[in-house]
Scaffold this motif. Structure first.
Motif, PDB file in Angstrom:
ATOM      1  N   CYS A  55       0.825  -1.207   0.000  1.00 39.61           N
ATOM      2  CA  CYS A  55       0.000   0.000   0.000  1.00 39.61           C
ATOM      3  C   CYS A  55       0.848   1.241   0.000  1.00 39.61           C
ATOM      4  N   VAL A  81      -3.684  -7.523   5.795  1.00 40.44           N
ATOM      5  CA  VAL A  81      -5.080  -7.140   5.684  1.00 40.44           C
ATOM      6  C   VAL A  81      -5.655  -7.585   4.327  1.00 40.44           C
ATOM      7  N   PHE A  82      -4.769  -7.853   3.357  1.00 45.56           N
ATOM      8  CA  PHE A  82      -5.244  -8.250   2.033  1.00 45.56           C
ATOM      9  C   PHE A  82      -5.391  -9.757   1.890  1.00 45.56           C
ATOM     10  N   CYS A 129       2.823  -2.917  10.548  1.00 46.85           N
ATOM     11  CA  CYS A 129       1.977  -2.416   9.464  1.00 46.85           C
ATOM     12  C   CYS A 129       1.908  -0.902   9.533  1.00 46.85           C
ATOM     13  N   PRO A 130       2.844  -0.208   8.971  1.00 47.33           N
ATOM     14  CA  PRO A 130       4.146  -0.702   8.498  1.00 47.33           C
ATOM     15  C   PRO A 130       5.143  -0.749   9.648  1.00 47.33           C
ATOM     16  N   ARG A 187     -16.280  -8.207   4.111  1.00 42.88           N
ATOM     17  CA  ARG A 187     -15.890  -7.804   5.460  1.00 42.88           C
ATOM     18  C   ARG A 187     -16.937  -6.844   5.996  1.00 42.88           C
ATOM     19  N   TYR A 189     -10.469  -0.455   8.226  1.00 42.85           N
ATOM     20  CA  TYR A 189      -9.034  -0.741   8.294  1.00 42.85           C
ATOM     21  C   TYR A 189      -8.502  -1.164   6.933  1.00 42.85           C
ATOM     22  N   LEU A 190      -9.319  -1.888   6.202  1.00 42.34           N
ATOM     23  CA  LEU A 190      -8.885  -2.333   4.869  1.00 42.34           C
ATOM     24  C   LEU A 190      -8.719  -1.133   3.934  1.00 42.34           C
ATOM     25  N   ARG A 234      -5.789   1.036   4.046  1.00 45.29           N
ATOM     26  CA  ARG A 234      -4.600   0.489   3.399  1.00 45.29           C
ATOM     27  C   ARG A 234      -4.702   0.463   1.876  1.00 45.29           C
ATOM     28  N   VAL A 235      -5.636   1.250   1.330  1.00 48.32           N
ATOM     29  CA  VAL A 235      -5.601   1.466  -0.118  1.00 48.32           C
ATOM     30  C   VAL A 235      -4.309   2.177  -0.450  1.00 48.32           C
ATOM     31  N   HIS A 238      -0.442   4.370   9.202  1.00 49.04           N
ATOM     32  CA  HIS A 238      -1.886   4.095   9.246  1.00 49.04           C
ATOM     33  C   HIS A 238      -2.409   4.511  10.606  1.00 49.04           C
TER      34      HIS A 238
END
Lengths: 174, 393
Positions: free
Chosen positions: A35, A108-109, A132-133, B56, B63-64, B67-68, B152
């Motif tokens: 990301c 998360v992916f 993360c990260p 989800r 949260y997903l 992280r884009v 994040h």
């Protein structure tokens, strides 16, 4: 007699190469679907506050000059072939550092349709840096762990860097 | 260039390349040193986030979606949270909205400084890269002290924010802003007066207002060409109603204008952050939102550091969204590259690419163009996976 002499020369050469490698590893960075967070933190390690170049580590562009592949992100299907190609272009001996939760497990992916999800499924990994990260300190610590392991030959077992990095250890390294 | 057999000379760059830290492939058709055509191939970091959102629940999606993109993580979560709150018929408390905007502006500072450094690096000016990234650590420390993470932040929850700003923290932020403001004056001076820099930027990649409007540019890229396009100003959301911003514009449309617009935006960020800290409303941080969101659909627009970010969220009444669509600013700006690049030297390409502040992880969306004879619009998981494998083979 001459054989022994050759052996000696070889051994000295190997020692010399190892010494040079530990003192100045060149790293290449490949983003296989991350990301961007880890990539920025890797870039941040080059900048004045963290300054990874004090360990002789240099981030550069060509895989043919690189000793260490720093890889971020879950491996996407289309990045996989390119990742393998970059890995194969690197000269031996080569080492791989997986940075970030995604490279460790998909993070998360995990379960996304275009994601393989684990760097270890594609290429062998030597050092894992979770987070993360991960903080820049953790990434530097991971690289230093690899260098430490190199001093006593190539690491047999993958190393996992725990986070948070204890402050004391970094102080000692400086 | 075409040789005697009529073949074009194409310079391929990427996907692994030293200029940018993310994979993307560019093909420049050149005539000698002059670029006559440019094409961009994206999709190396396509992960399928939109589809993953559907499996989800709303909290997990937050949260997903953060992280884009690792640079503008907060705005993605903000856009999603604002949309879901609208669907649920609740409004976050005023203090939460103010903290959201505060986070957004801090993130804009970090993003613009990061961009300034990378752009300087592409221009061969590594000293400026090191300077900006050193100063960027100040704002990273502030974000970390608020949220505990450097990238994040997870400030948002649906119905408010997680973290409060204490008085001590506010003082710390004010001190940081003072330091950064002083440094930004210096960057402004460098960008507008330094010969090496001006030589790379002034008069390069000029995009007129009509051009920018036709190509659908957004954010600072469009504003540098004189297009009045800023969601914070045009359609204020969250706490931008109480704390209005001034739109920063330039009319030149060249690379230098994009530098100036972004640096002037930094000053605007400092002003706004101080104003928010001085007038932080007193209230709770969250309101309660039910897990199941009522059926409906909503469009949520916010201004990311790179431009307009749009989210479309459709709910079917369950605790998972039926459809989430993100339209990210970098993708809108890509079209300008392939157009503006023509006629420039190949050596100008890195600066031109960086001029739009590209972010590949934002870019890689699947766009389906509807063919006339196509009836089935619903793609199953397996279809998408098969399509992805086939497409990138």
């Amino acid at each position: 007699m001459s054989e022994n002499k050759n052996n000696l020369v070889d051994q000295v050469l190997i020692k010399l190469k190892n010494w040079a490698r530990i003192n100045s590893p060149w790293a290449i960075h490949f983003n296989s679907g991350s990301c961007n967070g880890c990539d920025i933190e890797i870039l941040a390690t080059l900048t004045p506050r963290f300054d990874v170049e004090r360990f002789g580590i240099k981030l550069q562009g060509s895989p043919r000059h690189a000793d260490v592949l720093i890889c971020t992100g879950p491996v996407t299907l289309q990045a996989r072939d390119r990742l393998i190609r970059v890995y194969e272009q690197m000269p031996e001996p080569k080492f791989v550092i997986a940075v970030g939760s995604c490279a460790l497990s998909g993070g998360v992916f995990d379960g996304c349709y275009n994601v393989i999800g684990d760097l270890n499924k594609v290429i062998p990994v030597d050092v894992y840096v979770p987070g993360c990260p991960p903080r820049p300190e953790a990434i530097i610590y991971g690289v230093v762990q690899l260098l430490e392991a190199l001093k006593s030959g190539k690491p047999k077992e993958p190393i996992t860097v725990t986070e948070p990095v204890p402050e004391v250890v970094l102080e000692e390294e400086i | 260039m075409t040789n005697s057999s009529g073949e074009k000379f194409v310079v391929p760059i990427g996907p692994q390349h030293p200029a940018l830290k993310e994979p993307g492939q560019f093909q420049f058709t050149v005539d000698g040193e002059i670029v006559t055509g440019a094409s961009i191939r994206l999709g190396f970091v396509h992960r399928g986030i939109e589809k993953a959102c559907e499996s989800r629940n709303y909290t997990q999606d937050l949260y997903l979606l953060e992280r884009v993109c690792g640079i503008c993580s907060h705005v993605h979560a903000t856009a999603f949270a604002l949309g879901v709150e609208k669907l649920a018929g609740v409004e976050a408390p005023p203090r939460a909205e103010a903290i959201r905007v505060l986070g957004g502006e801090l993130e804009r500072i970090h993003s613009h400084l990061l961009w300034l450094g990378v752009a300087a690096h592409e221009g061969g000016f590594d000293t400026l890269f090191m300077y900006t990234w050193r100063d960027r650590e100040v704002v990273m420390d502030l974000l970390e002290s608020i949220s505990g993470s450097r990238v994040h932040y997870s400030l948002n929850v649906i119905g408010g924010v997680k973290y409060d700003i204490t008085d001590k923290m506010a003082d710390e932020i004010r001190r940081g802003m003072d330091f950064l403001e002083e440094r930004t004056h210096y960057y402004m001076k460098v960008v507008t007066t330094d010969d090496t820099f001006v030589g790379r930027t002034r008069g390069v990649g000029i995009m007129t207002k009509e051009h920018a409007e036709r190509l659908g540019a957004v954010g600072p890229t469009a504003r540098a060409s004189g297009v009045e396009r800023d969601i914070r100003f045009n359609a204020p959301y969250s706490a931008y109603k109480e704390f209005p911003i001034n739109m920063i514009m330039d009319t030149t449309g060249d690379l230098e204008a994009r530098f100036i617009v972004r640096i002037k935006e930094l000053f605007e960020c400092y002003r706004l952050i101080r104003e928010i800290l001085d007038n932080l409303p007193e209230s709770d941080l969250t309101v309660k939102v039910k897990r199941r969101i009522p059926a409906g659909e909503v469009i949520s627009r916010v201004e990311a550091p790179r431009g307009e970010l749009l989210y479309y969220i459709q709910s079917d009444g369950s605790d998972m969204p039926a459809r989430v669509k993100a339209r990210t600013p970098s993708l809108c700006n890509w079209a300008t590259i392939s157009d503006v690049a023509i006629g420039h030297k190949l050596a100008d390409m890195p600066m031109l690419l960086v001029g739009i502040d590209p972010c590949f992880s934002c870019n890689d969306r699947l766009v389906q163009v509807n063919r006339p004879n196509q009836t089935d619009l619903n793609w199953s998981w397996d279809d998408l996976r098969r399509y992805g494998i086939e497409y990138y083979r």
